[in-house]
Design an enzyme around this catalytic site. Structure first.
Site, mmCIF file in Angstrom:
data_model
loop_
_atom_site.group_PDB
_atom_site.id
_atom_site.type_symbol
_atom_site.label_atom_id
_atom_site.label_comp_id
_atom_site.label_asym_id
_atom_site.label_seq_id
_atom_site.Cartn_x
_atom_site.Cartn_y
_atom_site.Cartn_z
ATOM 1 N N ASP A 83 -25.788 69.037 84.805
ATOM 2 C CA ASP A 83 -24.776 68.224 84.126
ATOM 3 C C ASP A 83 -25.440 66.967 83.546
ATOM 4 O O ASP A 83 -24.953 65.849 83.688
ATOM 5 C CB ASP A 83 -23.633 67.853 85.068
ATOM 6 N N HIS A 92 -28.355 58.445 78.826
ATOM 7 C CA HIS A 92 -27.804 57.310 78.092
ATOM 8 C C HIS A 92 -28.901 56.283 77.823
ATOM 9 O O HIS A 92 -29.869 56.169 78.588
ATOM 10 C CB HIS A 92 -26.699 56.622 78.904
#
Length: 435
Positions: free
Chosen positions: A310, A314
């Protein structure tokens, strides 16, 4: 890196969960394919060999959910950067959700991702096709065209479809073409605006919660529609104990449903959010210890067939604001295998069962012929040291994203060699080829 056409990986513990093989032996690679296991085939002469004594040799890992951020969010990461990280993590096949910019709701976007991965990537990238146009949940997409363009499964990413009639039509359409549909089980109304698990910690921190019922209501609806339409569905990222029970009951009734879990959900709970830790802010949210133990049990019983990263890398700024204004997600490719090996050390799974959750099981869910080691199979190979220790941090992570709640933690298990279709894409101690 130089590319050898014939390679022998010698003396490793070769584990192929699909066939049940687990033996200290040799593995021989000829071009893109596995030539043999054990004695070299007649006439086979290796150009070079790799000493795998004391190491585990297994199929390249298959990850059912990894966001690579391209196209559209290249300030966070790219296909080149994240497939380099995948290669360093032993992952050779990645399925990326369709929530790129623009979304993967047309063949052109799917082909763009495939072409970019072919040109610059160090792992095989399979884009999930958008289940609805623009992922807006209003009109179903041209799934047949997306399938022909290279999307093996359909998904609406983490955006719930509010209209049950649209959901039913989408499943009927997918079923017509034998497509598996990845579903993020979250009721749109119950989960809307929520950030963390609704419970003690959400109350203490004054943060809006996502109740367990947001997941279980969606699971109940989707199971009913799957039974009605006969479509194959896959629950992407279960997080609650009750949902695992519903999954087991549905599978026992013969409903064609599978599920996966993010590796972090098997270790972390809502307690990781203490101090408003934005690196532990994920969707679906971290839940209770009871939920975590139920997820582990479901994996051990084979009810949850796959463990995925998953992965959501960022840029640093995305996690710096107060938690409600940050973006959810963990950079998780490189902790997938070490976290799995921790489950083995803790007695949740044996090594063969773990590797099944990371190789042949997710490959079967995608309907692709990878995650296996047998003569003639694609030579996607991962060689790792199960005992090697390393510390998670900016100096050790290859991914452009360093947003992880495991920063500073010591991990056990490190990849030494990764082959993608016989091509060496990673070898520890050597500079990886640039993607």
């Amino acid at each position: 890196m130089s590319e050898s056409r014939r390679l022998s990986i010698r003396g490793g513990r070769v584990i192929d969960p699909a066939s049940g093989l687990d033996a200290v032996t040799d593995l021989h690679v000829d071009g893109q394919r596995i030539a043999g296991i054990g004695a070299a085939p007649d006439g086979f002469v290796a150009d070079r060999s790799f000493d795998a004594t004391g190491l585990v040799v297994c199929p390249g890992l298959v990850d059912l959910c990894a966001r690579l951020r391209q196209p559209g969010l290249e300030q966070k990461a790219t296909i080149a950067s994240e497939t380099r990280a995948a290669a360093a993590a032993g992952i050779t096949t990645l399925c990326c959700p369709p929530d790129t910019l623009p979304p993967v709701d047309t063949p052109a976007v799917a082909q763009l991702i495939l072409q970019t991965a072919e040109e610059r990537g160090l792992a095989r990238v399979l884009p999930a096709g958008g289940l609805t146009r623009g992922l807006e949940g209003k009109q179903i997409s041209e799934m047949a065209a997306l399938q022909q363009a290279g999307s093996p499964v359909m998904s609406n990413a983490d955006r719930p479809i509010r209209d049950t009639r649209v959901q039913r039509r989408a499943l009927e359409y997918a079923g017509t073409y034998g497509l598996t549909v990845f579903l993020h089980p979250a009721d749109a109304y119950l989960s809307e605006g929520g950030l963390v698990h609704e419970g003690l910690y959400s109350t203490r921190m004054g943060l809006p919660g996502i109740p367990e019922a947001a997941e279980t209501v969606a699971v109940a609806r989707d199971l009913a529609l799957a039974e009605q339409t006969g479509a194959r569905i896959h629950f992407r990222g279960l997080s609650t104990a009750r949902a695992t029970q519903m999954l087991a009951e549905a599978r026992a009734r013969g409903i064609p449903v599978t599920a996966d879990v993010g590796a972090h959900q098997l270790f972390l709970t809502e307690q990781a959010l203490a101090g408003f830790n934005a690196n532990a802010y994920v969707i679906p949210p971290l839940r209770t210890e009871h939920d975590r133990e139920a997820l582990r049990t479901a994996v051990a019983r084979g009810e949850i067939a796959a463990i995925c990263s998953d992965h959501q890398p960022h840029e640093p700024d995305a996690k710096l604001d107060p938690l409600p204004r940050t973006e959810p997600g963990i950079s998780a490719l490189e902790t997938l295998l070490p976290l799995g090996l921790a489950l083995v050390r803790e007695g949740v799974l044996d090594l063969g069962a773990l590797l099944a959750c990371l190789t042949c099981n997710p490959a079967d869910i995608l309907g692709v012929p990878f995650g296996r080691l047998h003569p003639g199979a694609m030579a996607d190979v991962c060689v790792f040291d199960a005992d090697a220790r390393w510390t998670v941090g900016p100096q050790t992570l290859v991914s452009r994203g360093h947003n992880t709640p495991f920063a500073g933690a010591e991990m056990q298990g490190q990849v030494r060699l990764t082959l993608l279709a016989g091509r060496e894409v990673f070898r520890r101690g050597h500079q990886s080829p640039q993607g």
